[in-house]
Design an enzyme around this catalytic site. Structure first.
Site: not given
Ligand code: GLN
Length: 487
Positions: A79, A154, A178
């Site tokens: 990532k 994400s 995410s």
């Molecule tokens: N969707 C969540 C957010 O926008 C989780 C993001 C994540 O786990 N990095 O904060």
């Protein structure tokens, strides 16, 4: 069969027995990237030449009879918020469009010392904020199961690449879901480890008290293999802890007596009927195999999303203060003095969602509102952790849907942040309480899109998660196949 269609553990065995070479496996992956990347768009940077050189080196080491790690020669994608020395690390943000880290994250050092072949850097929501991968400044990754749908976020690039066969394994990060959520949407396995079990050194911080790096794979064994390679104490991360297991396994054949808790709050309103049905059916399978299922309640769940968005935004507003146009990354072209330079750089360098979080975080930390929001959210964090602790006295694991729905259409939720935030309803509590959780595929909905089942454990019970997940996987047809992508 093409080499890229093997699971990572199958490939690892073939490499060890010299049935194929790391160069052949790496070439196969890059051929696949060539074939489908135009449609899936999972990568932000591809490091083909370096990967092939590394693969050659691994083959030479093996030819000399050196003892190698199981991941040696296995192509892995990373990532883009994990620092890779000499390789662009953008966090999918204009702010870091040119940032080349001078050092490796600890997980990268660990994997390099075990002879990983890195294929490249994977797309994500900007600074890991989002649930669909649409907040990337550079491109929109598609779900390989249906190219008009999002891969989840994400870590959408990390999940889509593995599902599409563009890599064997990948690393993502999970602050509020995410890893698990894109794993669920893309029909693969993803693990959010216990807070502290994997070093965060070199992971670009979003919300430091919630962030964890974790693995994606097409089967539980692959995820266990990569997790074994990255976990453990690191001097550079004071929150990291020693890992007691030399190697995690995924070959459990007996779950009789396993106590499964089903929290009613995760099967109620807001969860799609087809998702509920698939997860309930999966739990019935486990029950038939001898597990004991009981209904439980985690009453604080209703407030979890609010607490998560307060705590994570507060920490993000502080962590992202370092992007000011002075030290690294983007700087505005013309400005009038220092303050103007800061303002313009940050206005131009960050996308809308990141700005929204910074504003929200700054607001909840401001002296007038600190007690009303941030302090309350922290108290709530304690309460939810206690509720989980209490629950684990009566059950070994807790099962919920990973996401309330299956992959949605690109563009469907981007203009409605609250709707987007609601996608995290089933995953955020795990981060707030610092627990481990794995998402495993459990069938498809009527549109042919994958459903994910989340298995949550008490702290440091990753092995138990691998046991239950691998048992379920074996019961239901084994590893996931590479998704056919129409090209
Ligand atoms: N969707 C969540 C957010 O926008 C989780 C993001 C994540 O786990 N990095 O904060």
């Amino acid at each position: 069969m093409n080499l890229y269609e093997l699971t990572a553990t199958e490939l690892s065995k073939k490499l060890a027995s010299k049935d194929c070479s790391a160069v052949e496996a790496t070439k196969s992956v890059f051929d696949r990237i060539e074939e489908v990347e135009g449609k899936v768009e999972a990568y932000l940077a591809v490091t083909k030449e370096e990967a092939l050189n590394k693969a050659k080196e691994v083959d030479e080491k093996r030819a000399k009879g050196e003892a190698l790690s199981p991941i040696a020669g296995v192509p892995i994608g990373i990532k883009d918020n994990i620092c890779t020395k000499g390789v662009l690390t953008t966090c999918a943000s204009k702010m870091l469009y040119s940032f080349v880290p001078p050092y490796n994250a600890t997980v990268i050092d660990k994997l390099c010392s075990q002879d990983m072949v890195m294929t490249g850097k994977l797309n994500m929501d900007e600074f890991a904020m989002g649930s669909s991968c649409e907040n990337s400044y550079f491109k929109k990754t598609k779900n390989p199961h249906n190219l008009s749908c999002v891969p989840g976020g994400s870590s959408g690039g990390s999940a889509a690449a593995v599902a599409a066969g563009e890599v064997f394994l990948s690393l993502g990060s999970d602050t509020g879901g995410s890893i698990r959520m894109p794993a669920s949407y893309c029909g693969i396995v993803g693990l959010k480890p216990t807070y502290g079990s994997v070093s965060r050194y070199g992971l670009v911080a979003f919300a430091s008290s919630l962030d964890q790096i974790g693995p994606f794979g097409r089967c539980v064994e692959d995820v266990a293999m990569l997790y074994s390679a990255i976990c453990g104490r690191d001097e550079n991360d004071a929150t990291s802890v020693i890992c007691k297991y030399p190697r995690f396994t995924a070959n459990c054949t007996d779950i009789r007596g396993l106590r499964i808790g089903l929290p009613k709050e995760y099967f109620g309103e807001g969860v799609d009927a087809e998702v509920k049905k698939a997860v309930t059916a999966a739990v019935s399978e486990l029950e038939k195999a001898g597990a004991v299922v009981k209904q439980i309640s985690l009453p604080s769940t209703d407030n979890a999303l609010s607490a998560y968005y307060i705590i994570s935004s507060a920490e993000a507003s502080s962590n992202l203060a370092r992007f000011d146009g002075v030290k690294y990354g983007y700087r505005t072209e013309s400005f009038d003095g220092l303050i103007d330079m800061y303002e313009k750089t940050r206005s131009e360098g960050f996308g809308d969602e990141v700005k929204r979080r910074i504003m929200l975080g700054t607001f909840v930390l401001s002296s007038g509102y600190y007690d009303a929001y941030y302090k309350k959210a922290k108290l709530f964090q304690k309460r939810i952790s206690l509720e989980f602790e209490e629950a684990f006295k009566g059950c070994d694991i807790i099962i919920t849907p990973t996401a309330p729905d299956t992959a949605f259409k690109l563009g469907e939720k981007v203009s409605d942040p609250v709707k987007m935030y609601a996608s995290d309803i089933c995953t955020v509590t795990v981060n707030i309480a610092g627990l481990p959780a794995i998402s495993v595929p459990c069938g498809k909905d009527s549109k042919g899109l994958p459903v994910g089942m989340q298995i949550i454990g008490a702290k440091f019970t990753e092995q138990k998660l691998f046991d239950v997940a691998s048992f379920y996987e074996a019961l239901t047809g084994g590893p996931q196949k590479v998704v056919h992508v129409p090209v």
